[in-house]
Motif scaffolding. Structure first.
Motif, PDB file in Angstrom:
ATOM      1  N   PRO A   1      53.605  34.058 157.904  1.00  0.00           N
ATOM      2  CA  PRO A   1      53.421  35.515 158.079  1.00  0.00           C
ATOM      3  C   PRO A   1      53.627  36.315 156.786  1.00  0.00           C
ATOM      4  CG  PRO A   1      54.683  34.618 159.886  1.00  0.00           C
ATOM      5  CD  PRO A   1      54.494  33.485 158.923  1.00  0.00           C
ATOM      6  N   ILE A   2      54.620  35.934 155.989  1.00  0.00           N
ATOM      7  CA  ILE A   2      54.880  36.684 154.757  1.00  0.00           C
ATOM      8  C   ILE A   2      53.706  36.533 153.789  1.00  0.00           C
ATOM      9  CG2 ILE A   2      56.244  34.759 153.788  1.00  0.00           C
ATOM     10  CD1 ILE A   2      56.976  38.421 153.047  1.00  0.00           C
ATOM     11  N   VAL A   3      53.133  35.319 153.761  1.00  0.00           N
ATOM     12  CA  VAL A   3      51.960  35.087 152.910  1.00  0.00           C
ATOM     13  C   VAL A   3      50.782  35.931 153.399  1.00  0.00           C
ATOM     14  CG1 VAL A   3      50.301  33.357 152.085  1.00  0.00           C
ATOM     15  CG2 VAL A   3      52.721  32.765 152.303  1.00  0.00           C
ATOM     16  N   ALA A   4      50.662  36.028 154.729  1.00  0.00           N
ATOM     17  CA  ALA A   4      49.584  36.847 155.302  1.00  0.00           C
ATOM     18  C   ALA A   4      49.728  38.300 154.859  1.00  0.00           C
ATOM     19  CB  ALA A   4      49.609  36.749 156.824  1.00  0.00           C
ATOM     20  N   ILE A   5      50.972  38.781 154.811  1.00  0.00           N
ATOM     21  CA  ILE A   5      51.201  40.172 154.372  1.00  0.00           C
ATOM     22  C   ILE A   5      50.828  40.323 152.894  1.00  0.00           C
ATOM     23  CG2 ILE A   5      53.004  41.891 153.906  1.00  0.00           C
ATOM     24  CD1 ILE A   5      54.326  41.012 156.527  1.00  0.00           C
ATOM     25  N   LEU A   6      51.178  39.314 152.085  1.00  0.00           N
ATOM     26  CA  LEU A   6      50.829  39.387 150.662  1.00  0.00           C
ATOM     27  C   LEU A   6      49.317  39.343 150.464  1.00  0.00           C
ATOM     28  CD1 LEU A   6      53.636  37.168 149.076  1.00  0.00           C
ATOM     29  CD2 LEU A   6      53.471  39.665 149.133  1.00  0.00           C
ATOM     30  N   LEU A   7      48.634  38.521 151.266  1.00  0.00           N
ATOM     31  CA  LEU A   7      47.167  38.474 151.188  1.00  0.00           C
ATOM     32  C   LEU A   7      46.565  39.823 151.603  1.00  0.00           C
ATOM     33  CD1 LEU A   7      46.555  34.889 152.627  1.00  0.00           C
ATOM     34  CD2 LEU A   7      46.022  35.660 150.297  1.00  0.00           C
ATOM     35  N   ALA A   8      47.171  40.439 152.630  1.00  0.00           N
ATOM     36  CA  ALA A   8      46.715  41.770 153.060  1.00  0.00           C
ATOM     37  C   ALA A   8      46.872  42.761 151.908  1.00  0.00           C
ATOM     38  CB  ALA A   8      47.530  42.228 154.270  1.00  0.00           C
ATOM     39  N   THR A   9      48.011  42.677 151.219  1.00  0.00           N
ATOM     40  CA  THR A   9      48.270  43.560 150.076  1.00  0.00           C
ATOM     41  C   THR A   9      47.201  43.376 149.005  1.00  0.00           C
ATOM     42  OG1 THR A   9      50.611  43.246 150.517  1.00  0.00           O
ATOM     43  CG2 THR A   9      50.036  44.273 148.416  1.00  0.00           C
ATOM     44  N   PHE A  10      46.879  42.104 148.742  1.00  0.00           N
ATOM     45  CA  PHE A  10      45.866  41.797 147.738  1.00  0.00           C
ATOM     46  C   PHE A  10      44.514  42.402 148.140  1.00  0.00           C
ATOM     47  CE2 PHE A  10      42.572  39.015 145.944  1.00  0.00           C
ATOM     48  CZ  PHE A  10      42.870  39.169 144.597  1.00  0.00           C
ATOM     49  N   GLY A  11      44.182  42.281 149.436  1.00  0.00           N
ATOM     50  CA  GLY A  11      42.926  42.865 149.929  1.00  0.00           C
ATOM     51  C   GLY A  11      42.876  44.366 149.674  1.00  0.00           C
ATOM     52  N   GLY A  12      43.989  45.037 149.956  1.00  0.00           N
ATOM     53  CA  GLY A  12      44.061  46.482 149.715  1.00  0.00           C
ATOM     54  C   GLY A  12      43.871  46.810 148.240  1.00  0.00           C
ATOM     55  N   MET A  13      44.452  45.962 147.381  1.00  0.00           N
ATOM     56  CA  MET A  13      44.314  46.188 145.939  1.00  0.00           C
ATOM     57  C   MET A  13      42.841  46.120 145.529  1.00  0.00           C
ATOM     58  SD  MET A  13      47.619  43.964 144.738  1.00  0.00           S
ATOM     59  CE  MET A  13      47.876  44.463 143.050  1.00  0.00           C
ATOM     60  N   MET A  14      42.120  45.178 146.126  1.00  0.00           N
ATOM     61  CA  MET A  14      40.694  45.060 145.811  1.00  0.00           C
ATOM     62  C   MET A  14      39.938  46.307 146.286  1.00  0.00           C
ATOM     63  SD  MET A  14      40.231  42.377 144.109  1.00  0.00           S
ATOM     64  CE  MET A  14      41.855  42.603 143.428  1.00  0.00           C
ATOM     65  N   ALA A  15      40.314  46.826 147.471  1.00  0.00           N
ATOM     66  CA  ALA A  15      39.672  48.053 147.964  1.00  0.00           C
ATOM     67  C   ALA A  15      39.927  49.198 146.980  1.00  0.00           C
ATOM     68  CB  ALA A  15      40.213  48.406 149.352  1.00  0.00           C
ATOM     69  N   GLY A  16      41.165  49.274 146.477  1.00  0.00           N
ATOM     70  CA  GLY A  16      41.496  50.296 145.480  1.00  0.00           C
ATOM     71  C   GLY A  16      40.687  50.116 144.211  1.00  0.00           C
ATOM     72  N   LEU A  17      40.486  48.863 143.837  1.00  0.00           N
ATOM     73  CA  LEU A  17      39.689  48.562 142.632  1.00  0.00           C
ATOM     74  C   LEU A  17      38.257  49.073 142.811  1.00  0.00           C
ATOM     75  CD1 LEU A  17      39.405  47.066 139.871  1.00  0.00           C
ATOM     76  CD2 LEU A  17      38.703  45.065 141.168  1.00  0.00           C
ATOM     77  N   VAL A  18      37.704  48.862 144.001  1.00  0.00           N
ATOM     78  CA  VAL A  18      36.327  49.306 144.259  1.00  0.00           C
ATOM     79  C   VAL A  18      36.231  50.831 144.117  1.00  0.00           C
ATOM     80  CG1 VAL A  18      34.526  49.524 146.016  1.00  0.00           C
ATOM     81  CG2 VAL A  18      35.707  47.343 145.710  1.00  0.00           C
ATOM     82  N   THR A  19      37.154  51.545 144.774  1.00  0.00           N
ATOM     83  CA  THR A  19      37.143  53.003 144.645  1.00  0.00           C
ATOM     84  C   THR A  19      37.293  53.413 143.176  1.00  0.00           C
ATOM     85  OG1 THR A  19      38.120  53.225 146.829  1.00  0.00           O
ATOM     86  CG2 THR A  19      38.275  55.130 145.395  1.00  0.00           C
ATOM     87  N   GLY A  20      38.183  52.720 142.475  1.00  0.00           N
ATOM     88  CA  GLY A  20      38.416  53.023 141.063  1.00  0.00           C
ATOM     89  C   GLY A  20      37.169  52.823 140.221  1.00  0.00           C
ATOM     90  N   LEU A  21      36.459  51.733 140.478  1.00  0.00           N
ATOM     91  CA  LEU A  21      35.236  51.471 139.716  1.00  0.00           C
ATOM     92  C   LEU A  21      34.158  52.507 140.034  1.00  0.00           C
ATOM     93  CD1 LEU A  21      35.049  47.566 139.974  1.00  0.00           C
ATOM     94  CD2 LEU A  21      35.520  48.912 137.922  1.00  0.00           C
ATOM     95  N   LEU A  22      34.035  52.839 141.340  1.00  0.00           N
ATOM     96  CA  LEU A  22      33.053  53.856 141.729  1.00  0.00           C
ATOM     97  C   LEU A  22      33.328  55.161 140.993  1.00  0.00           C
ATOM     98  CD1 LEU A  22      32.729  53.423 145.621  1.00  0.00           C
ATOM     99  CD2 LEU A  22      31.109  52.729 143.868  1.00  0.00           C
ATOM    100  N   HIS A  23      34.609  55.490 140.879  1.00  0.00           N
ATOM    101  CA  HIS A  23      34.974  56.771 140.273  1.00  0.00           C
ATOM    102  C   HIS A  23      34.880  56.738 138.742  1.00  0.00           C
ATOM    103  CE1 HIS A  23      36.802  60.604 139.639  1.00  0.00           C
ATOM    104  NE2 HIS A  23      37.816  60.077 138.996  1.00  0.00           N
ATOM    105  N   THR A  24      35.462  55.707 138.119  1.00  0.00           N
ATOM    106  CA  THR A  24      35.543  55.728 136.658  1.00  0.00           C
ATOM    107  C   THR A  24      34.282  55.183 135.985  1.00  0.00           C
ATOM    108  OG1 THR A  24      36.626  53.577 136.557  1.00  0.00           O
ATOM    109  CG2 THR A  24      38.058  55.496 136.699  1.00  0.00           C
ATOM    110  N   LYS A  25      33.693  54.152 136.551  1.00  0.00           N
ATOM    111  CA  LYS A  25      32.519  53.565 135.897  1.00  0.00           C
ATOM    112  C   LYS A  25      31.231  54.270 136.304  1.00  0.00           C
ATOM    113  CE  LYS A  25      34.787  50.389 133.681  1.00  0.00           C
ATOM    114  NZ  LYS A  25      35.052  50.645 132.247  1.00  0.00           N
ATOM    115  N   LEU A  26      31.097  54.546 137.616  1.00  0.00           N
ATOM    116  CA  LEU A  26      29.858  55.174 138.093  1.00  0.00           C
ATOM    117  C   LEU A  26      29.987  56.689 138.195  1.00  0.00           C
ATOM    118  CD1 LEU A  26      28.813  52.582 140.851  1.00  0.00           C
ATOM    119  CD2 LEU A  26      28.255  52.602 138.425  1.00  0.00           C
TER     120      LEU A  26
END
Lengths: 308, 265
Positions: free
Chosen positions: A62-87
């Motif tokens: 379960p703890i690993v699942a939470i860390l993987l969830a965190t990583f997924g959220g980080m990727m979502a943040g990265l996408v928004t960041g790229l849309l904003h700063t690069k595009l």
């Protein structure tokens, strides 16, 4: 016995408040520190819940699942960041687009709109097995996470990079003049912020025993409510106060909701208040919290004038 | 030191309101030059400074600092070479952050930032010394928010931040224009002292002709996006405001010098 049952209602509200408070910390990072109204969060909370639920069901720790969830959220943040700063898509729109796209992603991850975790091993059930009373595991796990996260975020703010990130939210011109790439700091803030939001969603799925495609609806408003209630109740002196204030705000918000639901349960209002009415109530709470500081100032200055 | 050659910059290209802000600007600074820049509104003074700082890319031409071609560098990369003070006192500092946090940011100008925590006591001692030197009573207020300072204090602090790590080039864009005359004088005196102490190569835009003559070893006048007058040494020292006004009338086709320049005297 009535009073005891009331206290349990408040306690379970507090538990939800602590777990949702982690989302509040993430939103605080983007909304207050970075000065970026990030609407990705509605999607990244659900994303965290979906990832966490699917991995728990697959038998991952379960703890690993939470860390993987965190990583997924980080990727979502990265996408928004790229849309904003690069595009160069405006901040609000970049967040909305990612959030919108995440709806599909979340459905694909879960394969259905509601993913139940009946009788699965979660981080909470593991603690229960260690002999901790089941009514307290939620609060204990939540508090342990929150304490660690507040210390980490506080330390991060004190680093050179954290300092530059705070300055980016305050005055990007100054950061550029001092050789800081503001785009990098905006992306970093969005990555960490959405990571925390998804972590909160991941814990929530395990706590309530299911992930739902709509669990993240209104996350931004709930987060704002937490931040603002915290600011009204708590001083803004140090970052420790501010971060703890977000958690306190989140807990107070959930207790208010719990009390409202409890009262409506036993009484006969003209309109019966249900969980579905909470969004309207939340909006009203945010409006009050937004207006309260201004009202206080006006009241005090009027009072001072009349005093003379 | 700084070399600007054949630089062009226009805004709103292809529209009826196209503004050719820089038209073939050429300027070469020697190490330690303290150049004052004057000119009417829209002459291109600030645009030239912004072109050097990298706020935008220029259409044509080349800018080198200390032999490095920085023409294609983004703003944040050029910051390694350049210290800047803006006209707006709010722009140069982060108002919600402490004085020491602002100074710590400045001390790391052009350096790669890492996850190192905190500001060392040695740095703090350095800040106190430097702030004492400013003589504005800021040395005991390291943990005050910059937003609580007056405009003059903020400009002095920005100047300190721009120079705490010696820049190859210091750009001052009307940095005293938003201050009252007394404070402006004080900030200019501090500027003079700092520039001399570190022998900084400096470009200072001003709308005050007396100041333009009084400070620095070289003076240039801009008009319609080009440099039309460039004096240094003895010739500059012997200049009078009336000479500059005459020059200005001459280039603007007999029109009277604009109000702002007149009022400044």
């Amino acid at each position: 016995m009535e009073i005891v049952s009331w206290l349990w209602n408040i306690q379970s509200g507090a538990t939800l408040g602590v777990i949702w408070g982690i989302m509040g910390l993430g939103l605080y990072l983007t909304y207050r520190v970075l000065n970026y109204a990030d609407l990705t969060v509605d999607g990244s909370l659900t994303l965290g819940g979906a990832i966490s639920a699917v991995y728990v069901a697959a038998g991952v720790q379960p703890i690993v699942a939470i860390l993987l969830a965190t990583f997924g959220g980080m990727m979502a943040g990265l996408v928004t960041g790229l849309l904003h700063t690069k595009l160069r898509i405006p901040d609000l729109l970049a967040g909305i687009l990612t959030q919108f796209a995440l709806y599909t992603v979340n459905l694909r991850i879960m394969g259905k709109a509601n993913f139940g975790l009946l009788n699965q091993t979660t981080i909470f059930s593991q603690l229960k097995d260690l002999g901790i009373p089941s009514k307290w595991v939620g609060l204990i796990v939540g508090l342990v996470f929150v304490v660690i996260l507040i210390i980490l975020v506080y330390c991060f703010f004190g680093t050179e990079i954290g300092c530059a990130l705070r300055a980016t939210g305050n005055n990007p011109d100054m950061v550029k003049a001092m050789g800081g790439n503001t785009k990098v700091y905006i992306m970093l803030g969005l990555i960490v912020g959405n990571g925390l939001v998804a972590m909160s969603g991941g814990m929530l799925a395990q706590y309530q025993g299911y992930a739902d495609i709509n669990m993240g609806v209104g996350t931004i408003v709930i987060g704002l409510a937490s931040i603002m209630i915290g600011e009204v109740l708590f001083s803004k002196r140090t970052y420790f106060h501010r971060l703890a204030g977000v958690i306190i705000g989140s807990v107070v918000y959930r207790i208010i909701i719990a009390i409202v639901l409890r009262i409506s349960m036993n009484s006969n209002f003209i309109v019966k208040i249900t969980a579905d009415d909470m969004k309207l109530i939340t909006a009203i709470i945010v409006i009050i919290a937004l207006v309260a500081p201004d009202m206080k100032d006006r009241f005090l200055s009027k009072f001072a004038k009349e005093g003379k | 030191m700084l070399e600007i050659s054949h630089v062009y910059k226009s805004f709103n290209i292809g529209t009826p309101v196209q503004k050719d802000a820089l038209m073939d600007v050429n300027l070469k600074l020697n190490e330690g030059d303290f150049v004052t820049i004057i000119g009417g509104n829209g002459a291109g003074k600030s645009t030239m400074l912004n072109a050097v700082a990298g706020v935008f890319e220029v259409e044509k031409g080349k800018i080198t600092i200390d032999g490095t071609d920085v023409t294609k560098f983004p703003e944040y990369k050029r910051a390694k070479y350049i210290g800047r003070v803006f006209q707006d006192p709010l722009r140069g500092t982060a108002g919600d952050m402490w004085i020491e946090e602002n100074l710590a940011m400045a001390l790391r100008r052009g350096k790669t930032r890492s996850f190192v925590w905190g500001i060392s006591n040695k740095e703090r001692e350095q800040f106190v010394e430097l702030l004492k030197h400013l003589d504005l009573g800021l040395e005991d207020r390291l943990d005050s928010k910059v937003g609580l300072l007056s405009g003059g204090q903020r400009q002095a602090l920005t100047l300190l931040m721009a120079t705490i790590k010696k820049p190859q080039l210091l750009l001052l864009d009307e940095h005293t224009a938003a201050l009252d005359p007394k404070t402006a004088k004080k900030v200019l005196e501090i500027t003079q002292r700092v520039v001399e102490e570190h022998n900084l190569t400096t470009l200072m835009v001003t709308h005050n002709m007396k100041d333009a003559i009084k400070y620095g070893n070289r003076l240039i006048m801009m008009h319609n996006g080009t440099i039309i007058y460039d004096v240094s040494g003895e010739e500059k020292k012997n200049l009078h405001v009336s000479d500059l006004l005459a020059k200005f009338e001459q280039v603007s086709g007999g029109e009277f010098a604009n109000d702002r320049m007149m009022l400044a005297n």
